[in-house]
Design a protein around this motif. Structure first.
Motif, PDB file in Angstrom:
ATOM      1  N   THR A   8      35.697  61.305  50.879  1.00 26.20           N
ATOM      2  CA  THR A   8      34.883  60.543  49.949  1.00 26.20           C
ATOM      3  C   THR A   8      33.553  61.204  49.618  1.00 26.20           C
ATOM      4  O   THR A   8      32.970  60.945  48.571  1.00 26.20           O
ATOM      5  CB  THR A   8      34.597  59.138  50.516  1.00 26.20           C
ATOM      6  OG1 THR A   8      34.003  59.284  51.821  1.00 26.20           O
ATOM      7  CG2 THR A   8      35.890  58.342  50.644  1.00 26.20           C
ATOM      8  N   ASP A   9      33.041  62.047  50.534  1.00 32.25           N
ATOM      9  CA  ASP A   9      31.752  62.684  50.286  1.00 32.25           C
ATOM     10  C   ASP A   9      31.666  63.997  51.054  1.00 32.25           C
ATOM     11  O   ASP A   9      32.549  64.330  51.853  1.00 32.25           O
ATOM     12  CB  ASP A   9      30.589  61.749  50.656  1.00 32.25           C
ATOM     13  CG  ASP A   9      30.683  61.216  52.086  1.00 32.25           C
ATOM     14  OD1 ASP A   9      31.107  61.971  52.984  1.00 32.25           O
ATOM     15  OD2 ASP A   9      30.324  60.048  52.308  1.00 32.25           O
ATOM     16  N   TYR A  10      30.601  64.738  50.806  1.00 35.48           N
ATOM     17  CA  TYR A  10      30.442  66.052  51.428  1.00 35.48           C
ATOM     18  C   TYR A  10      30.320  65.940  52.944  1.00 35.48           C
ATOM     19  O   TYR A  10      30.873  66.750  53.690  1.00 35.48           O
ATOM     20  CB  TYR A  10      29.191  66.752  50.869  1.00 35.48           C
ATOM     21  CG  TYR A  10      29.356  67.374  49.507  1.00 35.48           C
ATOM     22  CD1 TYR A  10      29.866  66.657  48.427  1.00 35.48           C
ATOM     23  CD2 TYR A  10      28.986  68.691  49.282  1.00 35.48           C
ATOM     24  CE1 TYR A  10      29.997  67.228  47.169  1.00 35.48           C
ATOM     25  CE2 TYR A  10      29.115  69.283  48.023  1.00 35.48           C
ATOM     26  CZ  TYR A  10      29.615  68.532  46.980  1.00 35.48           C
ATOM     27  OH  TYR A  10      29.749  69.114  45.753  1.00 35.48           O
ATOM     28  N   ALA A  11      29.572  64.933  53.411  1.00 35.92           N
ATOM     29  CA  ALA A  11      29.375  64.776  54.851  1.00 35.92           C
ATOM     30  C   ALA A  11      30.696  64.536  55.567  1.00 35.92           C
ATOM     31  O   ALA A  11      30.882  64.984  56.701  1.00 35.92           O
ATOM     32  CB  ALA A  11      28.411  63.621  55.119  1.00 35.92           C
ATOM     33  N   ALA A  12      31.632  63.849  54.913  1.00 35.53           N
ATOM     34  CA  ALA A  12      32.927  63.590  55.535  1.00 35.53           C
ATOM     35  C   ALA A  12      33.716  64.877  55.748  1.00 35.53           C
ATOM     36  O   ALA A  12      34.461  65.005  56.722  1.00 35.53           O
ATOM     37  CB  ALA A  12      33.731  62.613  54.680  1.00 35.53           C
ATOM     38  N   SER A  13      33.553  65.855  54.854  1.00 33.49           N
ATOM     39  CA  SER A  13      34.249  67.132  55.041  1.00 33.49           C
ATOM     40  C   SER A  13      33.688  67.871  56.254  1.00 33.49           C
ATOM     41  O   SER A  13      34.430  68.505  57.012  1.00 33.49           O
ATOM     42  CB  SER A  13      34.134  67.998  53.780  1.00 33.49           C
ATOM     43  OG  SER A  13      32.809  68.463  53.579  1.00 33.49           O
ATOM     44  N   VAL A  14      32.380  67.780  56.439  1.00 30.49           N
ATOM     45  CA  VAL A  14      31.746  68.402  57.609  1.00 30.49           C
ATOM     46  C   VAL A  14      32.217  67.718  58.878  1.00 30.49           C
ATOM     47  O   VAL A  14      32.660  68.362  59.837  1.00 30.49           O
ATOM     48  CB  VAL A  14      30.205  68.314  57.499  1.00 30.49           C
ATOM     49  CG1 VAL A  14      29.543  68.771  58.798  1.00 30.49           C
ATOM     50  CG2 VAL A  14      29.711  69.155  56.320  1.00 30.49           C
ATOM     51  N   GLU A  15      32.140  66.395  58.904  1.00 31.30           N
ATOM     52  CA  GLU A  15      32.547  65.623  60.078  1.00 31.30           C
ATOM     53  C   GLU A  15      34.010  65.874  60.419  1.00 31.30           C
ATOM     54  O   GLU A  15      34.377  65.997  61.596  1.00 31.30           O
ATOM     55  CB  GLU A  15      32.301  64.136  59.806  1.00 31.30           C
ATOM     56  CG  GLU A  15      32.434  63.224  61.020  1.00 31.30           C
ATOM     57  CD  GLU A  15      33.855  62.738  61.253  1.00 31.30           C
ATOM     58  OE1 GLU A  15      34.123  62.242  62.350  1.00 31.30           O
ATOM     59  OE2 GLU A  15      34.688  62.873  60.346  1.00 31.30           O
TER      60      GLU A  15
END
Length: 292
Positions: A73-80
């Protein structure tokens, strides 16, 4: 104290890293024989999946694994997702790679990047005849893409600061569209005076007739910097890392399959990369107060 937009980014990213586990469905759980892949959502989800399908089929044959693309859903989710092993491989921008690498304490490995990513660029666009340089943005409204975007926020912000323009104080208002194509739509629709985005997406939209360069035009192109890459976690077996890297390096535009995949990825070819290539991005992020 940091400007409100930067404090929101730092707090929002931290919260998303903790909470974004819920963004993953059952397909993102650890399943033997499955390579779980995702990408930063810098374009519409349907476009990301369309671009990935031929590459996913190719990687499945190269690795012997079932390849599943899980949108986030967002950039932070790809990192996490990559840091916490909910994903095996992610298409990162330079800034999201730096975030993942810092958060994992150096456990994220960039495998390959496109040749184009060695000197990637951002463009500033406008429909206003009164805007012809970065200096002309003073007192105007500007849209970035996602707050965690390298080419849609971090590096454009860095180049603005280098031109002695502070987006938080010298512009009338800044907005975040969430994606490069949304930035173009905001500028073309008159919602903002100007916008900053990834040059690759801009060129693709122009080629597809979805942006008219006679109406919405580029008035500034940044110098080059390293950007996107395909990254994996260091806990992935070296043998699998090699299979994936070799598969990317073997893509050849002279073959029908290679041409299809490379064209969709807007790449001439893929080349090896390493963390040192992203030191400029990390320095820019720290200087802008977007990375601690």
């Amino acid at each position: 104290m940091l400007p409100l937009s930067r404090r929101k980014l730092l707090l929002g990213a931290s919260a998303a890293l903790v909470l974004s586990t819920t963004a993953f469905n059952a397909a993102a759980q650890n399943t033997p024989g499955v390579l779980r892949v995702s990408a930063i959502p810098d374009e519409a989800p349907t476009e990301l999946q369309r671009k990935f399908k031929p590459l996913g089929d190719y990687l499945a044959k190269a690795t012997g694994l079932k390849v599943e693309f899980t949108p986030v859903t967002d950039y932070a989710a790809s990192v996490e997702g990559l840091v916490n092993h909910k994903l095996d491989m992610v298409w990162f921008g330079g800034f999201t790679f730096v975030q993942a690498n810092v958060r994992s304490k150096g456990q994220v490995i960039p495998l390959v990047q496109r040749v184009e990513d060695e000197k990637f660029r951002s463009v500033f666009i406008t429909t206003s005849p009164a805007i012809n340089s970065l200096a002309d943005l003073r007192g105007k409204t500007l849209s970035f893409g996602s707050e965690s975007s390298t080419s849609g926020h971090l590096m454009p912000r860095s180049f603005l600061l280098g031109a002695n323009i502070n987006p938080d104080t010298d512009l009338k208002r800044i907005a975040f569209s969430g994606a490069h194509d949304a930035t173009v739509a905001a500028v073309a629709g008159g919602k903002v005076d100007a916008g900053a985005l990834n040059i690759s997406v801009w060129e693709k939209l122009v080629e597809a007739g979805k942006a008219d360069p006679k109406v919405t035009r580029v008035f500034y192109t940044t110098p080059g910097y390293h950007d996107y890459n395909w990254s994996v976690h260091s806990k992935m077996s070296p043998a699998l890392q090699k299979k994936i890297r070799d598969a990317f390096l073997a893509l050849d535009a002279s073959t029908p399959q290679g041409k299809e995949i490379l064209d969709l990825q807007r790449a001439t070819k893929f080349v090896p990369t390493n963390p040192a290539n992203y030191k400029q991005i990390e320095a820019a992020a720290r200087s802008a107060g977007l990375l601690k």
